[in-house]
Design a protein around this motif. Structure first.
Motif, PDB file in Angstrom:
ATOM      1  N   ARG A  81      33.144  38.834  34.468  1.00 45.56           N
ATOM      2  CA  ARG A  81      32.458  39.260  33.257  1.00 45.56           C
ATOM      3  C   ARG A  81      33.119  40.518  32.693  1.00 45.56           C
ATOM      4  O   ARG A  81      33.393  41.474  33.415  1.00 45.56           O
ATOM      5  CB  ARG A  81      30.980  39.516  33.543  1.00 45.56           C
ATOM      6  CG  ARG A  81      30.262  38.263  34.046  1.00 45.56           C
ATOM      7  CD  ARG A  81      28.756  38.448  34.061  1.00 45.56           C
ATOM      8  NE  ARG A  81      28.115  37.313  34.723  1.00 45.56           N
ATOM      9  CZ  ARG A  81      26.829  37.005  34.579  1.00 45.56           C
ATOM     10  NH1 ARG A  81      26.056  37.730  33.798  1.00 45.56           N
ATOM     11  NH2 ARG A  81      26.324  35.959  35.217  1.00 45.56           N
ATOM     12  N   ARG A  82      33.366  40.502  31.405  1.00 42.86           N
ATOM     13  CA  ARG A  82      33.929  41.659  30.720  1.00 42.86           C
ATOM     14  C   ARG A  82      32.910  42.806  30.727  1.00 42.86           C
ATOM     15  O   ARG A  82      31.713  42.573  30.489  1.00 42.86           O
ATOM     16  CB  ARG A  82      34.254  41.279  29.270  1.00 42.86           C
ATOM     17  CG  ARG A  82      34.785  42.407  28.416  1.00 42.86           C
ATOM     18  CD  ARG A  82      34.783  42.032  26.948  1.00 42.86           C
ATOM     19  NE  ARG A  82      35.784  41.024  26.643  1.00 42.86           N
ATOM     20  CZ  ARG A  82      37.025  41.289  26.265  1.00 42.86           C
ATOM     21  NH1 ARG A  82      37.428  42.543  26.149  1.00 42.86           N
ATOM     22  NH2 ARG A  82      37.863  40.299  25.995  1.00 42.86           N
ATOM     23  N   PRO A  83      33.344  44.038  30.992  1.00 48.59           N
ATOM     24  CA  PRO A  83      32.425  45.169  30.832  1.00 48.59           C
ATOM     25  C   PRO A  83      31.955  45.272  29.382  1.00 48.59           C
ATOM     26  O   PRO A  83      32.761  45.374  28.462  1.00 48.59           O
ATOM     27  CB  PRO A  83      33.282  46.374  31.225  1.00 48.59           C
ATOM     28  CG  PRO A  83      34.336  45.815  32.136  1.00 48.59           C
ATOM     29  CD  PRO A  83      34.638  44.448  31.572  1.00 48.59           C
ATOM     30  N   LEU A  85      31.527  38.267  39.132  1.00 48.05           N
ATOM     31  CA  LEU A  85      32.388  37.113  39.362  1.00 48.05           C
ATOM     32  C   LEU A  85      31.773  35.853  38.766  1.00 48.05           C
ATOM     33  O   LEU A  85      30.606  35.545  39.010  1.00 48.05           O
ATOM     34  CB  LEU A  85      32.622  36.924  40.857  1.00 48.05           C
ATOM     35  CG  LEU A  85      33.602  35.824  41.260  1.00 48.05           C
ATOM     36  CD1 LEU A  85      35.020  36.218  40.892  1.00 48.05           C
ATOM     37  CD2 LEU A  85      33.502  35.537  42.756  1.00 48.05           C
ATOM     38  N   VAL A  86      32.553  35.122  38.003  1.00 55.52           N
ATOM     39  CA  VAL A  86      32.119  33.866  37.401  1.00 55.52           C
ATOM     40  C   VAL A  86      32.741  32.678  38.127  1.00 55.52           C
ATOM     41  O   VAL A  86      32.059  31.731  38.509  1.00 55.52           O
ATOM     42  CB  VAL A  86      32.464  33.813  35.899  1.00 55.52           C
ATOM     43  CG1 VAL A  86      32.036  32.488  35.278  1.00 55.52           C
ATOM     44  CG2 VAL A  86      31.813  34.981  35.153  1.00 55.52           C
ATOM     45  N   VAL A  87      34.061  32.732  38.333  1.00 54.30           N
ATOM     46  CA  VAL A  87      34.810  31.639  38.959  1.00 54.30           C
ATOM     47  C   VAL A  87      35.854  32.240  39.885  1.00 54.30           C
ATOM     48  O   VAL A  87      36.423  33.299  39.595  1.00 54.30           O
ATOM     49  CB  VAL A  87      35.502  30.767  37.889  1.00 54.30           C
ATOM     50  CG1 VAL A  87      36.438  29.752  38.532  1.00 54.30           C
ATOM     51  CG2 VAL A  87      34.475  30.057  37.016  1.00 54.30           C
ATOM     52  N   ALA A  88      36.140  31.558  41.007  1.00 50.42           N
ATOM     53  CA  ALA A  88      37.208  31.973  41.919  1.00 50.42           C
ATOM     54  C   ALA A  88      37.846  30.740  42.541  1.00 50.42           C
ATOM     55  O   ALA A  88      37.131  29.889  43.083  1.00 50.42           O
ATOM     56  CB  ALA A  88      36.675  32.898  43.002  1.00 50.42           C
ATOM     57  N   PRO A  96      44.367  45.963  30.953  1.00 45.79           N
ATOM     58  CA  PRO A  96      44.771  46.687  32.168  1.00 45.79           C
ATOM     59  C   PRO A  96      43.808  46.379  33.314  1.00 45.79           C
ATOM     60  O   PRO A  96      42.592  46.471  33.165  1.00 45.79           O
ATOM     61  CB  PRO A  96      44.679  48.158  31.751  1.00 45.79           C
ATOM     62  CG  PRO A  96      44.727  48.162  30.252  1.00 45.79           C
ATOM     63  CD  PRO A  96      44.068  46.875  29.831  1.00 45.79           C
ATOM     64  N   ALA A  97      44.356  46.024  34.453  1.00 48.54           N
ATOM     65  CA  ALA A  97      43.506  45.643  35.590  1.00 48.54           C
ATOM     66  C   ALA A  97      42.596  46.776  36.028  1.00 48.54           C
ATOM     67  O   ALA A  97      41.492  46.526  36.517  1.00 48.54           O
ATOM     68  CB  ALA A  97      44.388  45.194  36.753  1.00 48.54           C
ATOM     69  N   PRO A 102      36.181  46.282  36.925  1.00 48.31           N
ATOM     70  CA  PRO A 102      35.633  46.670  38.235  1.00 48.31           C
ATOM     71  C   PRO A 102      35.979  45.670  39.339  1.00 48.31           C
ATOM     72  O   PRO A 102      35.901  44.463  39.155  1.00 48.31           O
ATOM     73  CB  PRO A 102      34.115  46.702  37.980  1.00 48.31           C
ATOM     74  CG  PRO A 102      33.984  46.976  36.511  1.00 48.31           C
ATOM     75  CD  PRO A 102      35.140  46.244  35.877  1.00 48.31           C
ATOM     76  N   GLY A 103      36.379  46.216  40.488  1.00 47.18           N
ATOM     77  CA  GLY A 103      36.605  45.396  41.670  1.00 47.18           C
ATOM     78  C   GLY A 103      38.028  44.945  41.895  1.00 47.18           C
ATOM     79  O   GLY A 103      38.410  44.641  43.023  1.00 47.18           O
ATOM     80  N   LEU A 104      38.847  44.892  40.852  1.00 49.61           N
ATOM     81  CA  LEU A 104      40.200  44.360  41.015  1.00 49.61           C
ATOM     82  C   LEU A 104      41.097  45.305  41.815  1.00 49.61           C
ATOM     83  O   LEU A 104      41.892  44.866  42.643  1.00 49.61           O
ATOM     84  CB  LEU A 104      40.831  44.071  39.652  1.00 49.61           C
ATOM     85  CG  LEU A 104      40.138  43.023  38.778  1.00 49.61           C
ATOM     86  CD1 LEU A 104      41.018  42.677  37.580  1.00 49.61           C
ATOM     87  CD2 LEU A 104      39.775  41.773  39.567  1.00 49.61           C
ATOM     88  N   ALA A 105      40.986  46.604  41.558  1.00 46.95           N
ATOM     89  CA  ALA A 105      41.839  47.571  42.256  1.00 46.95           C
ATOM     90  C   ALA A 105      41.582  47.556  43.757  1.00 46.95           C
ATOM     91  O   ALA A 105      42.515  47.696  44.558  1.00 46.95           O
ATOM     92  CB  ALA A 105      41.622  48.971  41.687  1.00 46.95           C
TER      93      ALA A 105
END
Length: 213
Positions: free
Chosen positions: A179-181, A96-99, A14-15, A19-22
């Motif tokens: 990164r996964r929490p 953030l790892v990649v964008a 679930p998005a 963190p940060g996606l919403a």
């Protein structure tokens, strides 16, 4: 890594637990507005296989194009300057790892493959999704998913996944790897892995190809 996860070990995540996606999601149309001029001249956007020789097997030819912003601590200042709002928004996503903008032309097929680690999650924010007939979907570990414009699709890339765009229109998403929490021990292990990959030939090849620093 699965045992260190704070959000479980589901294939599809679930998005709202990332963190940060919403906070980024309401701006998807503005991000798409910055993407549109790039699409109009997308013959200049390199394919993922050209940028990263390690991806040649799953990204041959010119069907899968990638407009990179950031990766493993490196950044493409030129690309970020072309999309200032997108650049500002992705800076606010923790871990953030990649964008990059991931653009799949009609006729794209990405064969079954899996990622390296559960430490990171793949996050797709769909910006352009084909509306006509034809298959455009992703199979994640046997679960078939369709993209919906403006709605995050988040998944664990260690599950085998396969992608099709058999429509007559392109598909474009903002692709973030984050990164996964995880617990403190999990975060420490993920940090070591991040540094190892950052200095690997794989990342150095990409850095050189996109002129990142």
């Amino acid at each position: 890594m699965a045992g260190r996860s704070l959000i479980g070990d589901d294939k599809i995540v679930p998005a709202e637990v990332v963190p940060g996606l919403a906070a980024l999601q309401p701006h998807w149309q503005a991000i798409r507005d910055e993407l549109e001029p790039l699409l109009a001249a997308r013959e200049a956007i390199p394919s993922l296989g050209d940028i990263s020789p390690d991806h040649k097997r799953i990204a041959p030819g010119q069907h899968w194009k990638s407009y990179f912003f950031k990766g493993y601590g490196f950044r493409s200042d030129e690309n970020l300057a072309q999309c200032p709002l997108t650049a500002e928004l992705i800076e606010q996503v923790p871990g953030l790892v990649v964008a990059f903008f991931s653009i799949m032309e009609p006729g794209t097929h990405v064969p079954r493959h899996r990622g390296l680690t559960k430490a990171w999650l793949n996050c797709h924010l769909p910006l352009r999704v084909p509306k006509g007939p034809g298959r455009c979907e992703i199979d994640v570990g046997g679960t078939m998913c369709q993209w919906r414009e403006g709605e995050w699709l988040v998944f664990d890339e260690t599950n085998e996944h396969e992608v099709w765009n058999e429509s007559e229109e392109l598909r474009a998403v903002l692709f973030l790897q984050v990164r996964r929490p995880m617990t403190r021990v999990g975060r420490a292990a993920a940090g070591l892995l991040f540094q190892a990959i950052r200095h690997s030939p794989f990342v150095q090849d990409v850095k050189q190809e996109i002129g990142a620093r």
